[in-house]
Motif scaffolding. Structure first.
Motif, PDB file in Angstrom:
ATOM      1  N   ASP A  47      -8.183  15.041 -27.758  1.00 51.89           N
ATOM      2  CA  ASP A  47      -9.247  14.043 -27.866  1.00 51.89           C
ATOM      3  C   ASP A  47      -9.020  13.110 -29.282  1.00 51.89           C
ATOM      4  O   ASP A  47      -8.309  13.548 -30.365  1.00 51.89           O
ATOM      5  CB  ASP A  47     -10.690  14.589 -27.908  1.00 51.89           C
ATOM      6  CG  ASP A  47     -11.056  15.550 -29.054  1.00 51.89           C
ATOM      7  OD1 ASP A  47     -10.746  15.515 -30.271  1.00 51.89           O
ATOM      8  OD2 ASP A  47     -11.032  16.740 -28.641  1.00 51.89           O
ATOM      9  N   LYS A  48      -9.569  12.015 -29.131  1.00 55.34           N
ATOM     10  CA  LYS A  48      -9.409  11.296 -30.360  1.00 55.34           C
ATOM     11  C   LYS A  48     -10.100  11.380 -31.715  1.00 55.34           C
ATOM     12  O   LYS A  48      -9.783  11.292 -32.783  1.00 55.34           O
ATOM     13  CB  LYS A  48      -9.977   9.851 -29.985  1.00 55.34           C
ATOM     14  CG  LYS A  48      -8.942   8.822 -28.921  1.00 55.34           C
ATOM     15  CD  LYS A  48      -9.558   7.864 -28.391  1.00 55.34           C
ATOM     16  CE  LYS A  48      -8.686   6.996 -27.374  1.00 55.34           C
ATOM     17  NZ  LYS A  48      -9.220   5.697 -27.070  1.00 55.34           N
ATOM     18  N   GLN A  49     -11.133  12.240 -31.363  1.00 52.66           N
ATOM     19  CA  GLN A  49     -12.126  12.669 -32.491  1.00 52.66           C
ATOM     20  C   GLN A  49     -10.883  13.619 -33.274  1.00 52.66           C
ATOM     21  O   GLN A  49     -11.205  13.757 -34.577  1.00 52.66           O
ATOM     22  CB  GLN A  49     -13.259  13.473 -32.177  1.00 52.66           C
ATOM     23  CG  GLN A  49     -14.242  12.590 -31.312  1.00 52.66           C
ATOM     24  CD  GLN A  49     -13.947  12.085 -30.123  1.00 52.66           C
ATOM     25  OE1 GLN A  49     -13.087  12.599 -29.400  1.00 52.66           O
ATOM     26  NE2 GLN A  49     -14.563  11.072 -29.541  1.00 52.66           N
ATOM     27  N   SER A  50     -10.300  14.544 -32.716  1.00 50.22           N
ATOM     28  CA  SER A  50      -9.343  15.466 -33.545  1.00 50.22           C
ATOM     29  C   SER A  50      -8.683  14.617 -34.260  1.00 50.22           C
ATOM     30  O   SER A  50      -8.239  15.032 -35.284  1.00 50.22           O
ATOM     31  CB  SER A  50      -8.595  16.408 -32.613  1.00 50.22           C
ATOM     32  OG  SER A  50      -9.497  17.119 -32.010  1.00 50.22           O
ATOM     33  N   ASP A  52      -8.649  11.712 -35.493  1.00 47.17           N
ATOM     34  CA  ASP A  52      -9.857  11.137 -36.624  1.00 47.17           C
ATOM     35  C   ASP A  52      -9.819  11.916 -37.772  1.00 47.17           C
ATOM     36  O   ASP A  52      -9.611  11.507 -38.900  1.00 47.17           O
ATOM     37  CB  ASP A  52     -11.221  10.651 -35.835  1.00 47.17           C
ATOM     38  CG  ASP A  52     -11.273   9.355 -35.116  1.00 47.17           C
ATOM     39  OD1 ASP A  52      -9.950   8.544 -35.211  1.00 47.17           O
ATOM     40  OD2 ASP A  52     -11.943   9.301 -34.384  1.00 47.17           O
ATOM     41  N   SER A  53     -10.124  13.163 -37.274  1.00 47.02           N
ATOM     42  CA  SER A  53     -10.156  14.240 -38.315  1.00 47.02           C
ATOM     43  C   SER A  53      -8.971  14.784 -39.094  1.00 47.02           C
ATOM     44  O   SER A  53      -8.923  14.445 -40.289  1.00 47.02           O
ATOM     45  CB  SER A  53     -10.726  15.424 -37.803  1.00 47.02           C
ATOM     46  OG  SER A  53     -10.733  16.469 -38.628  1.00 47.02           O
ATOM     47  N   GLU A  56      -8.255  11.733 -41.857  1.00 48.87           N
ATOM     48  CA  GLU A  56      -8.999  11.724 -42.879  1.00 48.87           C
ATOM     49  C   GLU A  56      -8.319  12.523 -43.849  1.00 48.87           C
ATOM     50  O   GLU A  56      -8.533  12.331 -44.875  1.00 48.87           O
ATOM     51  CB  GLU A  56     -10.335  12.092 -42.502  1.00 48.87           C
ATOM     52  CG  GLU A  56     -11.334  11.189 -41.556  1.00 48.87           C
ATOM     53  CD  GLU A  56     -11.535   9.777 -42.441  1.00 48.87           C
ATOM     54  OE1 GLU A  56     -11.643   9.803 -43.785  1.00 48.87           O
ATOM     55  OE2 GLU A  56     -11.338   8.895 -41.799  1.00 48.87           O
ATOM     56  N   TYR A  77      -2.844   6.098 -29.570  1.00 45.53           N
ATOM     57  CA  TYR A  77      -4.238   6.042 -30.724  1.00 45.53           C
ATOM     58  C   TYR A  77      -3.547   6.568 -32.060  1.00 45.53           C
ATOM     59  O   TYR A  77      -3.875   6.100 -33.187  1.00 45.53           O
ATOM     60  CB  TYR A  77      -5.164   6.853 -29.974  1.00 45.53           C
ATOM     61  CG  TYR A  77      -6.249   7.075 -30.989  1.00 45.53           C
ATOM     62  CD1 TYR A  77      -7.233   5.911 -30.863  1.00 45.53           C
ATOM     63  CD2 TYR A  77      -6.722   7.912 -31.809  1.00 45.53           C
ATOM     64  CE1 TYR A  77      -8.317   5.632 -31.623  1.00 45.53           C
ATOM     65  CE2 TYR A  77      -7.840   7.964 -32.760  1.00 45.53           C
ATOM     66  CZ  TYR A  77      -8.595   6.834 -32.457  1.00 45.53           C
ATOM     67  OH  TYR A  77      -9.867   7.062 -33.428  1.00 45.53           O
ATOM     68  N   ASN A  81      -3.051   4.580 -35.771  1.00 50.02           N
ATOM     69  CA  ASN A  81      -3.723   4.918 -36.949  1.00 50.02           C
ATOM     70  C   ASN A  81      -2.475   5.162 -37.948  1.00 50.02           C
ATOM     71  O   ASN A  81      -2.982   4.760 -39.127  1.00 50.02           O
ATOM     72  CB  ASN A  81      -4.410   6.376 -36.829  1.00 50.02           C
ATOM     73  CG  ASN A  81      -5.750   6.269 -36.020  1.00 50.02           C
ATOM     74  OD1 ASN A  81      -6.768   6.181 -36.856  1.00 50.02           O
ATOM     75  ND2 ASN A  81      -6.003   6.265 -34.765  1.00 50.02           N
TER      76      ASN A  81
END
Length: 275
Positions: A47-50, A52-53, A56, A77, A81
C-alpha cells in the motif's frame, strides 16, 4: 551524493524480497567498503502508506534504493517519490519487463510473487524426493511397485546420489544395494524390466572408492569390503542378477552423476515412447 556520504541501501519489494536481496549482496560484494553500508529491508509492501513511511525514513538518511516493485500503481508511486526527493535508485524488474513485453508483443501481468507460485511440477519434485528418501537403500521393497526407476548395484555405485538427482527431475526412484549373497525381494519380479537399471563399475575403481570410504570412517583397509577378491565376487553376483532380470546396465566407472543420470533418463524416455 558521494560514496563516503552513503550510509544505507534501502531494499524494497512488494513480494518476499529474495531477488532484490540477492542483487544487493552480489553488487555490494564488489566494493571493499560495502561493510559500512546498512541494508534496510522493506518487503511485502502492498500500500502507499507503507511507501510514505519508508520515504520519511529515507529523507533523513544518506541512502539509495534498490527495488522489485512489480504492482504497477505502487511502482509508479515509489518512483514519483524517489524522483521528487532526488534519491538515487535502481529499478530491477521493470526495465526487463518492459523490454520483454515489447519483444513478445504481450502485456505483463504486473502481479507480485509470481516466482513463488507453487505449480504442479514443484509438488511432483517434492513428492519424488520424499519417495527417494523413503525408498533408499532397499528399506522398502514395496516401493519397487510404485517406482518409475529402480537402481540396483553393489555398494559405492552412486545409487543414492543418482536417486536424489533423478528425484529432482520428478522421477520416483527406489534403489537397493547388492551385497554379497543378497536375496532378491519378491516385489522385484513383479516390476516391468524397463524400469530396472543395473549399475556396475570396474573392480579397480571400486577398490579405490571403497578404500577411500574406509579411510573416511577410520576403519582398517584390510576389511573384506575393499579387497579385490571380495569385490570381484560381489560384481559377478550383480552381473548374474542383471542378466537374469534382462535389465539395462550402465557402467558408472568414469561418469559424473549428471552423465549417469542423463543416460538413465534417455533410456527411460526411449522406453516410454517405444523407441
Amino acid at each position: 551524493m558521494g560514496v563516503k556520504a552513503l550510509k544505507a541501501l534501502f531494499l524494497i519489494s512488494d513480494s518476499f524480497g529474495e531477488t532484490v536481496l540477492r542483487v544487493a549482496r552480489a553488487t555490494t560484494s564488489q566494493f571493499e567498503r560495502w561493510g559500512d553500508l546498512e541494508f534496510r529491508t522493506h518487503f511485502n509492501i502492498r500500500d502507499k502508506q507503507s511507501i510514505d513511511s519508508i520515504m520519511e525514513e529515507a529523507k533523513v538518511t544518506p541512502c539509495c534504493f534498490m527495488f522489485t516493485m512489480v504492482e504497477r500503481e505502487l511502482h509508479q508511486y515509489l518512483l514519483a517519490n524517489l524522483m521528487a526527493v532526488g534519491i538515487p535508485y535502481f529499478d530491477i524488474m521493470h526495465p526487463a519487463i518492459t523490454m520483454l513485453g515489447s519483444l513478445l508483443s504481450d502485456y505483463p501481468l504486473y502481479r507480485p510473487g509470481m516466482t513463488h507460485q507453487l505449480d504442479t511440477s514443484y509438488y511432483e519434485r517434492i513428492n519424488a524426493i520424499e519417495f527417494a528418501v523413503y525408498n533408499d537403500d532397499g528399506k522398502n521393497p514395496q516401493g519397487f511397485l510404485e517406482a518409475d526407476i529402480i537402481l540396483l548395484g553393489v555398494s559405492r555405485t552412486s545409487k543414492t546420489p543418482l536417486s536424489m538427482y533423478l528425484a529432482n527431475r520428478g522421477f520416483k526412484v527406489a534403489n537397493m544395494p547388492l551385497i554379497a549373497d543378497f536375496v532378491v525381494p519378491e516385489q522385484l519380479a513383479k516390476v516391468e524390466r524397463n524400469k530396472i537399471i543395473g549399475l556396475t563399475v570396474s573392480p579397480e575403481k571400486l577398490v579405490e572408492v571403497r578404500r577411500v570410504r574406509l579411510q573416511d570412517l577410520t576403519l582398517p583397509l584390510e576389511s573384506p569390503y575393499a579387497q579385490p577378491d571380495h569385490i570381484q565376487r560381489e560384481l559377478a553376483q550383480a552381473t548374474s542378477l542383471f542378466e537374469q532380470l534382462g535389465c539395462k546396465v550402465i557402467d558408472v566407472s568414469n561418469m559424473a552423476i549428471e552423465e549417469s543420470a542423463g543416460r538413465i533418463i534417455s533410456y527411460i524416455n526411449a522406453q516410454s515412447y517405444g523407441m
